[in-house]
Design a protein around this motif. Sequence first.
Motif, PDB file in Angstrom:
ATOM      1  N   HIS A   1      47.254 -84.761 -41.568  1.00  0.00           N
ATOM      2  CA  HIS A   1      46.552 -84.204 -42.733  1.00  0.00           C
ATOM      3  C   HIS A   1      45.239 -83.557 -42.308  1.00  0.00           C
ATOM      4  CE1 HIS A   1      49.212 -85.478 -45.896  1.00  0.00           C
ATOM      5  NE2 HIS A   1      49.105 -86.765 -45.602  1.00  0.00           N
TER       6      HIS A   1
ATOM      7  N   THR B   1      42.853 -86.983 -49.021  1.00  0.00           N
ATOM      8  CA  THR B   1      44.272 -87.296 -49.159  1.00  0.00           C
ATOM      9  C   THR B   1      44.465 -88.797 -49.081  1.00  0.00           C
ATOM     10  OG1 THR B   1      44.896 -85.222 -48.068  1.00  0.00           O
ATOM     11  CG2 THR B   1      46.587 -86.909 -48.258  1.00  0.00           C
TER      12      THR B   1
ATOM     13  N   ARG C   1      55.162 -82.527 -43.712  1.00  0.00           N
ATOM     14  CA  ARG C   1      54.514 -81.946 -42.531  1.00  0.00           C
ATOM     15  C   ARG C   1      53.734 -83.000 -41.748  1.00  0.00           C
ATOM     16  NH1 ARG C   1      50.889 -76.757 -43.617  1.00  0.00           N
ATOM     17  NH2 ARG C   1      49.613 -78.253 -44.783  1.00  0.00           N
TER      18      ARG C   1
ATOM     19  N   VAL D   1      53.342 -81.271 -47.932  1.00  0.00           N
ATOM     20  CA  VAL D   1      52.273 -81.672 -47.010  1.00  0.00           C
ATOM     21  C   VAL D   1      52.551 -83.048 -46.424  1.00  0.00           C
ATOM     22  CG1 VAL D   1      50.484 -80.233 -48.068  1.00  0.00           C
ATOM     23  CG2 VAL D   1      50.858 -82.565 -48.919  1.00  0.00           C
ATOM     24  N   GLU D   2      53.275 -83.906 -47.161  1.00  0.00           N
ATOM     25  CA  GLU D   2      53.639 -85.211 -46.621  1.00  0.00           C
ATOM     26  C   GLU D   2      54.748 -85.076 -45.586  1.00  0.00           C
ATOM     27  OE1 GLU D   2      52.003 -87.916 -47.114  1.00  0.00           O
ATOM     28  OE2 GLU D   2      50.674 -87.041 -48.620  1.00  0.00           O
TER      29      GLU D   2
ATOM     30  N   ASP E   1      45.906 -79.774 -43.260  1.00  0.00           N
ATOM     31  CA  ASP E   1      45.706 -79.593 -44.696  1.00  0.00           C
ATOM     32  C   ASP E   1      44.337 -79.006 -45.004  1.00  0.00           C
ATOM     33  OD1 ASP E   1      48.115 -80.836 -44.770  1.00  0.00           O
ATOM     34  OD2 ASP E   1      47.457 -82.603 -45.885  1.00  0.00           O
ATOM     35  N   GLU E   2      44.252 -78.338 -46.120  1.00  0.00           N
ATOM     36  CA  GLU E   2      42.980 -77.805 -46.587  1.00  0.00           C
ATOM     37  C   GLU E   2      42.342 -78.704 -47.642  1.00  0.00           C
ATOM     38  OE1 GLU E   2      43.578 -73.847 -47.966  1.00  0.00           O
ATOM     39  OE2 GLU E   2      44.111 -73.056 -45.984  1.00  0.00           O
ATOM     40  N   LYS E   3      43.118 -79.588 -48.250  1.00  0.00           N
ATOM     41  CA  LYS E   3      42.586 -80.478 -49.274  1.00  0.00           C
ATOM     42  C   LYS E   3      41.578 -81.434 -48.649  1.00  0.00           C
ATOM     43  CE  LYS E   3      44.064 -83.503 -53.060  1.00  0.00           C
ATOM     44  NZ  LYS E   3      45.202 -84.179 -53.727  1.00  0.00           N
TER      45      LYS E   3
END
Length: 382
Positions: free
Chosen positions: A214, A223, A239, A236-237, A218-220
């Motif tokens: 993550h 998480t 990945r 995303v999970e 990820d960009e978030k």
Amino acid sequence: MPLNAAKFGRKIAALRADFGQDLDVVAGSSGIAAERLGALELGKGEPTGDEVLILADYFRKDFRFLLTDDARDPDEGIDILFRERGDELSSSDRVAIAEFALLCRNEAFLERELGVKRPDRTFAFRPHGKFFKRHGAECAAALRVHLKFSDKQAPRDLFATIRDLGIRVFRRRLENSNVSGLYINHPDAGPCILVNLAEGMARQRFSAAHELGHALLDEKPTTLSMVGEWNSETLVEVRANAFASDLLMPPALLESVPRDQWVDAAQVSSWAERLRVSVPALLAALHAAKFIDAEQRATLRQTTLRPRDPPDPELEGNYTEAQRVRKAVLLDRGLSKRYVDLCFDAHNASVISLGLLAEMLLTTSGGTSEVAALFGRSLASD
């Protein structure tokens, strides 16, 4: 600027809601009467200096955030997480996560005060295309090159590897065993990972690798990972899961093993122990690589003995059983050796007082000597 009692009260009320606690719980733990807390939340009168410090400590905040009208909450991402997914977190888990954020802030502060150079965050990966599972696999391969690993090499001490990438990682026991970990890009402390220490070490390693995925992909900014989500269709999970699997179980290594070993329960157990992963994680990787089919995977899940759990890198050493148990309790609170070393380095360099040292170690002034002994440190006089 004089204190704005109404804004102070709203901050306290919001923090109490984020922690999922009523007035009586906060009163019982803080020593401030529930009636007084209720009045403060309504802006009826100004808090005393002691009350400000007590509440700041209770909610794991810098007291200046409570006093200053326009102060930015350094843990805003955590607070948002509590509001969005609070139904999945008990009150005690919210406190533990808030304490994790505090440890991250403390570590960043100690590094700045001691002039500790952070590892250069030179590794970056930009995914291409829309195939998320491939993103995870390609990122793991690129990271292996960056770390100067061979294509068949997996990290042994994954937590040290993550820290070498410039990412903070803490482990903390959480009440909800379905919470595997948490990633936050903290505005002050940078990228930080929390791993649920309630899991076995094999699961902790996979959780840490999952959160690292993550962090890298990820960009978030925040998480929260639940165990069940690893098998979800959330991209995303998927990945992060693919990244963790390929990092801990290099495809080239799995490919090099004779195929007949992958249908032998004893060999699967042996390989899981060597790779420091769980049997289900190894079987999932083998199935994804088409080395075993669905029926073989199901059979092996039933027949493969669980291997010994990997050793905890923080508990290796010559300890008596009593010392090991006590140190495990400290690890449950999130105290890593790196963090403890920074705390003692700062105190011995007269950067922080004995009182602040105890506060940062989540203990009392009298308890610092025991922490020093368990982590192999000396305690200079204040």
